[in-house]
Enzyme design. Structure first.
Site, PDB file in Angstrom:
ATOM      1  N   ASN A  11       7.242  -8.723  -3.769  1.00 27.57           N
ATOM      2  CA  ASN A  11       6.610  -8.168  -1.914  1.00 27.57           C
ATOM      3  C   ASN A  11       5.753  -8.487  -1.011  1.00 27.57           C
ATOM      4  O   ASN A  11       5.003  -7.734  -1.334  1.00 27.57           O
ATOM      5  CB  ASN A  11       6.967  -6.387  -1.896  1.00 27.57           C
ATOM      6  N   TRP A  12       5.817  -9.866  -0.524  1.00 28.98           N
ATOM      7  CA  TRP A  12       4.751  -9.951  -0.052  1.00 28.98           C
ATOM      8  C   TRP A  12       4.181  -9.105   1.884  1.00 28.98           C
ATOM      9  O   TRP A  12       3.878  -9.112   1.863  1.00 28.98           O
ATOM     10  CB  TRP A  12       4.448 -11.535   0.996  1.00 28.98           C
ATOM     11  N   LYS A  13       5.713  -8.226   1.945  1.00 26.34           N
ATOM     12  CA  LYS A  13       5.381  -7.081   2.980  1.00 26.34           C
ATOM     13  C   LYS A  13       5.188  -8.276   4.318  1.00 26.34           C
ATOM     14  O   LYS A  13       5.596  -9.152   4.487  1.00 26.34           O
ATOM     15  CB  LYS A  13       4.550  -5.814   2.749  1.00 26.34           C
ATOM     16  N   HIS A  95      13.271   0.321   1.025  1.00 26.19           N
ATOM     17  CA  HIS A  95      11.461   0.135   0.365  1.00 26.19           C
ATOM     18  C   HIS A  95      11.604   1.655   1.037  1.00 26.19           C
ATOM     19  O   HIS A  95      11.528   1.619   2.300  1.00 26.19           O
ATOM     20  CB  HIS A  95      11.036  -0.524   0.617  1.00 26.19           C
ATOM     21  N   GLU A  97       8.415   1.850   2.446  1.00 25.87           N
ATOM     22  CA  GLU A  97       8.264   1.688   4.126  1.00 25.87           C
ATOM     23  C   GLU A  97       9.332   1.707   5.430  1.00 25.87           C
ATOM     24  O   GLU A  97       8.846   1.953   6.327  1.00 25.87           O
ATOM     25  CB  GLU A  97       7.101   0.551   3.795  1.00 25.87           C
ATOM     26  N   GLU A 165       9.551   3.455  -7.392  1.00 26.40           N
ATOM     27  CA  GLU A 165       9.216   3.203  -6.684  1.00 26.40           C
ATOM     28  C   GLU A 165       7.582   4.639  -6.317  1.00 26.40           C
ATOM     29  O   GLU A 165       8.178   4.828  -4.980  1.00 26.40           O
ATOM     30  CB  GLU A 165       8.647   2.275  -5.558  1.00 26.40           C
ATOM     31  N   GLY A 171       0.251   0.824  -3.036  1.00 25.10           N
ATOM     32  CA  GLY A 171      -1.216   0.531  -2.223  1.00 25.10           C
ATOM     33  C   GLY A 171      -1.853   1.133  -2.252  1.00 25.10           C
ATOM     34  O   GLY A 171      -2.695   1.187  -1.624  1.00 25.10           O
ATOM     35  N   SER A 204       0.932  -0.813  -7.178  1.00 21.80           N
ATOM     36  CA  SER A 204      -0.183  -0.693  -7.901  1.00 21.80           C
ATOM     37  C   SER A 204      -0.122  -0.695  -9.036  1.00 21.80           C
ATOM     38  O   SER A 204      -0.761  -1.226 -10.175  1.00 21.80           O
ATOM     39  CB  SER A 204      -1.036   0.720  -7.669  1.00 21.80           C
ATOM     40  N   GLY A 225       3.390  -6.234  -5.163  1.00 21.86           N
ATOM     41  CA  GLY A 225       3.263  -5.393  -3.513  1.00 21.86           C
ATOM     42  C   GLY A 225       1.859  -6.654  -3.810  1.00 21.86           C
ATOM     43  O   GLY A 225       2.283  -8.102  -3.717  1.00 21.86           O
ATOM     44  N   GLY A 226       0.729  -5.805  -3.739  1.00 21.06           N
ATOM     45  CA  GLY A 226      -0.114  -6.100  -3.001  1.00 21.06           C
ATOM     46  C   GLY A 226      -0.506  -7.766  -4.203  1.00 21.06           C
ATOM     47  O   GLY A 226      -1.069  -8.779  -3.754  1.00 21.06           O
TER      48      GLY A 226
HETATM   49  P1  PGA Z   1       2.280  -2.280  -4.298  1.00 20.61           P
HETATM   50  O1  PGA Z   1       2.929  -2.751  -3.499  1.00 20.61           O
HETATM   51  O2  PGA Z   1       1.640  -2.830  -5.897  1.00 20.61           O
HETATM   52  O3  PGA Z   1       1.174  -3.036  -3.433  1.00 20.61           O
HETATM   53  O4  PGA Z   1       1.119  -0.902  -4.179  1.00 20.61           O
HETATM   54  C1  PGA Z   1       4.260  -2.752  -4.466  1.00 20.61           C
HETATM   55  C2  PGA Z   1       5.614  -2.102  -3.028  1.00 20.61           C
HETATM   56  O5  PGA Z   1       5.083  -1.354  -2.509  1.00 20.61           O
HETATM   57  O6  PGA Z   1       6.826  -2.857  -3.603  1.00 20.61           O
END
Ligand code: PGA
Length: 244
Positions: A11-13, A95, A97, A165, A171, A204, A225-226
């Site tokens: 997930n590149w957000k 998600h 977010e 999640e 994050g 994470s 994500g990251g």
């Molecule tokens: P993260 O994000 O791996 O940076 O913690 C995961 C996500 O939000 O899908």
């Protein structure tokens, strides 16, 4: 039942420009997976270009959200059919977010998932408790309620993936204990309408902790994500999934 498929989703957000497509090409070229499905979800602006860059590879492209209607007066929104038309096979929905920034409740997530299914997309439905909910012992109630109300009747192993999640793990570099992940995933599996639906852990995930997370029963992969922004990191996570 058919066994759930192994799956790693990046997930590149709101990260990534055309110049970053080389990371997607590198992932496809250097980290082919013999056992898992790999999906990259870039921002909507890159879906078409990334799909074109990945033609001939086994890495697929997904969106990060879609509207629940198929077309119409919804400025700034994108329909599931448009994602499919641009080359996407998957879409992340609900998600945390999106739930926090855009007030998306589970009922709306289910409507979006129904739209995704109608467009032939696989819905990756996200659920997870806040830290306050975990601290007050509500984790299982919260995630089971979110899963039940975020999944439309059309959900099956062929078109739906659930991503657990914990909001406080996204994050932050913090993760639940392996036992805590196992407890949630066991409960999710027991309550799925189709036991063949893949269950991802997200929050994470990185090369250093991927193997121990993938060793947990009922964890079929990860939403990353990251660590999905760099092919080397995401590739190491994919390799850990292959070994699991
Ligand atoms: P993260 O994000 O791996 O940076 O913690 C995961 C996500 O939000 O899908």
């Amino acid at each position: 039942m058919t066994a759930p498929r192994k799956l790693a989703v990046g997930n590149w957000k709101m990260n990534g420009l055309r110049a970053d497509l080389h990371e997607a090409r590198k992932l496809a070229a250097e980290f082919p997976s013999p056992s898992a499905d790999i999906v990259l979800c870039p921002p909507a602006t890159l879906i078409g270009a990334m799909a074109a860059a990945l033609v001939g590879s086994s890495v697929r492209v997904g969106g990060q959200d879609c509207h629940f209607n198929s077309s119409g007066a919804h400025t700034g929104d994108i329909s599931a059919g448009m994602l499919a038309d641009a080359g996407a096979y998957h879409v992340i929905l609900g998600h945390s977010e999106r739930r926090a920034d855009h007030g998306e409740a589970s009922v709306m997530v289910a409507q979006k998932a129904r739209a995704a299914h109608a467009a032939g997309l696989t819905a990756i439905i996200c659920i997870g408790e806040t830290e306050a909910e975990r601290d007050s012992g509500q984790t299982l109630d919260v995630v089971l309620d979110q899963m039940k109300h975020s999944m439309p009747d059309s959900a099956s192993a062929a078109n739906t993936v659930i991503a657990y999640e914990p909001v406080w793990a996204i994050g932050t570099g913090r993760t639940p204990t392996l036992d805590q992940v196992a407890q949630v995933h066991d409960a999710l599996r027991a309550n799925l309408p189709d036991a063949g639906i893949s269950l991802l852990y997200g929050g994470s995930v990185k090369p250093a902790n991927a193997a121990e997370i993938f060793a947990i029963k009922n964890v079929d992969g990860a939403l990353v994500g990251g660590a999905s922004l760099k092919a080397d990191d995401f590739g190491a996570i994919v390799a850990a999934l292959d070994r699991a």
